[in-house]
Design an enzyme around this catalytic site. Structure first.
Site, PDB file in Angstrom:
ATOM      1  N   ASP A  67       1.324  -0.814   0.076  1.00  0.00           N
ATOM      2  CA  ASP A  67       0.453   0.031   0.209  1.00  0.00           C
ATOM      3  C   ASP A  67       0.685   1.403   0.272  1.00  0.00           C
ATOM      4  O   ASP A  67       2.080   1.035   0.657  1.00  0.00           O
ATOM      5  CB  ASP A  67      -1.481   0.316   1.156  1.00  0.00           C
ATOM      6  CG  ASP A  67       0.304  -0.760   2.573  1.00  0.00           C
ATOM      7  OD1 ASP A  67       1.082  -0.443   2.238  1.00  0.00           O
ATOM      8  OD2 ASP A  67      -0.870  -1.123   3.426  1.00  0.00           O
ATOM      9  N   ASN A 136      -7.527  -2.706  14.450  1.00  0.00           N
ATOM     10  CA  ASN A 136      -9.195  -3.261  13.894  1.00  0.00           C
ATOM     11  C   ASN A 136      -9.194  -4.016  12.946  1.00  0.00           C
ATOM     12  O   ASN A 136     -10.281  -5.009  12.336  1.00  0.00           O
ATOM     13  CB  ASN A 136      -9.686  -2.520  13.439  1.00  0.00           C
ATOM     14  CG  ASN A 136      -8.466  -1.600  12.061  1.00  0.00           C
ATOM     15  OD1 ASN A 136      -8.011  -2.271  10.892  1.00  0.00           O
ATOM     16  ND2 ASN A 136      -9.142  -0.720  11.043  1.00  0.00           N
ATOM     17  N   HIS A 138      -6.991  -4.396  10.249  1.00  0.00           N
ATOM     18  CA  HIS A 138      -6.951  -4.666   8.467  1.00  0.00           C
ATOM     19  C   HIS A 138      -5.760  -5.301   7.697  1.00  0.00           C
ATOM     20  O   HIS A 138      -4.664  -6.200   8.993  1.00  0.00           O
ATOM     21  CB  HIS A 138      -7.173  -3.731   8.380  1.00  0.00           C
ATOM     22  CG  HIS A 138      -5.883  -2.371   8.506  1.00  0.00           C
ATOM     23  ND1 HIS A 138      -5.579  -1.386   9.069  1.00  0.00           N
ATOM     24  CD2 HIS A 138      -4.741  -2.613   8.477  1.00  0.00           C
ATOM     25  CE1 HIS A 138      -4.483  -0.337   9.537  1.00  0.00           C
ATOM     26  NE2 HIS A 138      -3.378  -1.516   9.024  1.00  0.00           N
ATOM     27  N   GLU A 143      -9.602  -1.882   5.407  1.00  0.00           N
ATOM     28  CA  GLU A 143      -9.875  -1.917   6.642  1.00  0.00           C
ATOM     29  C   GLU A 143     -11.428  -2.710   6.154  1.00  0.00           C
ATOM     30  O   GLU A 143     -12.242  -2.900   6.029  1.00  0.00           O
ATOM     31  CB  GLU A 143     -10.422  -0.236   6.487  1.00  0.00           C
ATOM     32  CG  GLU A 143      -9.427   0.740   6.198  1.00  0.00           C
ATOM     33  CD  GLU A 143      -8.428   0.667   7.661  1.00  0.00           C
ATOM     34  OE1 GLU A 143      -8.401  -0.453   9.076  1.00  0.00           O
ATOM     35  OE2 GLU A 143      -7.842   1.861   8.261  1.00  0.00           O
TER      36      GLU A 143
HETATM   37  C1  F6R Z   1       0.996  -1.636   6.025  1.00  0.00           C
HETATM   38  C2  F6R Z   1       0.292  -2.006   6.499  1.00  0.00           C
HETATM   39  C3  F6R Z   1      -1.006  -2.809   7.596  1.00  0.00           C
HETATM   40  C4  F6R Z   1       0.413  -2.841   9.059  1.00  0.00           C
HETATM   41  C5  F6R Z   1      -0.321  -2.678  10.102  1.00  0.00           C
HETATM   42  C6  F6R Z   1       0.246  -3.023  11.440  1.00  0.00           C
HETATM   43  O1  F6R Z   1       1.943  -1.630   4.677  1.00  0.00           O
HETATM   44  O2  F6R Z   1       0.540  -3.307   5.949  1.00  0.00           O
HETATM   45  O3  F6R Z   1      -1.501  -3.153   7.689  1.00  0.00           O
HETATM   46  O4  F6R Z   1       0.884  -3.563   8.589  1.00  0.00           O
HETATM   47  O5  F6R Z   1      -0.742  -1.036   9.931  1.00  0.00           O
HETATM   48  O6  F6R Z   1       0.589  -1.182  11.515  1.00  0.00           O
HETATM   49  P1  F6R Z   1       2.380  -1.528  13.028  1.00  0.00           P
HETATM   50  O7  F6R Z   1       2.886  -2.474  12.410  1.00  0.00           O
HETATM   51  O8  F6R Z   1       2.503   0.062  12.418  1.00  0.00           O
HETATM   52  O9  F6R Z   1       1.124  -1.946  13.465  1.00  0.00           O
END
Ligand code: F6R
Length: 262
Positions: A67, A136, A138, A143
């Protein structure tokens, strides 16, 4: 799903770096899907060290990130392109022309999303997709309520995701409202998925992903459909799992004792 529970975050992060290293050593022309976020920072540090120590060949790798924030130029310090260049591609010597992220300052997000899907297909598909998980549930920026069949597209970020990521932006700059993200269908097309979660703030999302009902309310639960998904956890992230003792019995100390998935 293969659930590997390590005693500490360090061991879990090392285990993920070891899997990536072994994969690249065995198949230097692999197509690897990558994630960003705090969870991956230590993984990439360890991977960079292993690449240098073991002379891991990275010139033929192709990478696709999950992303990118919509509206940020690649050179913006909080863009995921900047994160990847600084934290992995540059220090590991991965040729930038073989690394792909959605171009989030393109004129037309739908056209860019379709082009990203095409680029993945033309590369032969993703061999191994690395994932983190949001509180959450994701994966990527899919989301809650994302279609389980979704493809790369523009998504509106939830307020909780924007809040969690505000730390990467300056005090006078808000986290963007949108991102281009691979869809859940795109992620499920990867030949193998590898998700890392550490810390007690991920425990609830982890239990919904592994033991909850399959559903768009917890997008990561879609990994229950994947024939080759490995979930690597530390003890804190595993703390809400009902069947924790069973997973530990199958793979004591998070050591993968069974080559098959199920
Ligand atoms: C970002 C992504 C997100 C993160 C998730 C956890 O490329 O794929 O799904 O893996 O938001 O983020 P952290 O590791 O910062 O808790």
């Amino acid at each position: 799903m293969k659930v590997l529970i390590h005693n500490s975050a360090e061991l879990a992060q090392q285990a993920v770096a070891d899997i990536l290293t072994a994969r690249i050593l065995a198949h230097p022309a692999s197509v690897i899907g990558l994630a960003t976020g705090g969870t991956m920072e230590v993984v990439y540090d360890r991977l960079i060290r292993a690449i240098a120590r073991e002379a891991v060949p990275v010139r033929d790798l192709v990478t696709f990130n999950l992303d990118e924030y919509w509206g940020l130029a690649p050179a913006h310090p909080a863009s995921y392109r900047s994160y990847m260049n600084a934290r992995l591609f540059g220090p590991a010597g991965i040729p930038l022309e073989r690394t792909f992220l959605p171009v989030a300052d393109a004129a037309d997000p739908a056209a860019e999303s379709d082009a990203y899907e095409l680029r993945i297909r033309e590369a032969g598909g993703i061999d191994l997709q690395l994932l983190g998980i949001g509180q959450n549930g994701h994966i990527g920026f899919n989301e809650p309520t994302s279609s389980l069949a979704s493809r790369t597209r523009l998504k509106t970020l939830t307020q909780s995701t924007r809040k969690a990521n505000q730390q990467y932006f300056g005090a006078d700059e808000a986290t963007p409202e949108y991102a281009i993200t691979m869809g859940i269908g795109t992620i499920l097309d990867a030949r193998e998925c590898l998700l890392l979660a550490t810390g007690s703030n991920k425990a609830e999302a982890v239990s919904r992903m592994i033991e909850g009902p399959l559903g768009a309310h917890c997008p990561a639960s879609a990994l229950q459909l994947h024939p080759k998904a490995t979930i690597i956890l530390d003890a804190d992230a595993a703390s809400a799992l009902e069947l924790r003792e069973y997973y530990q019995h199958v793979h004591p100390d998070g050591i993968d004792r069974q080559p098959t998935h199920g």
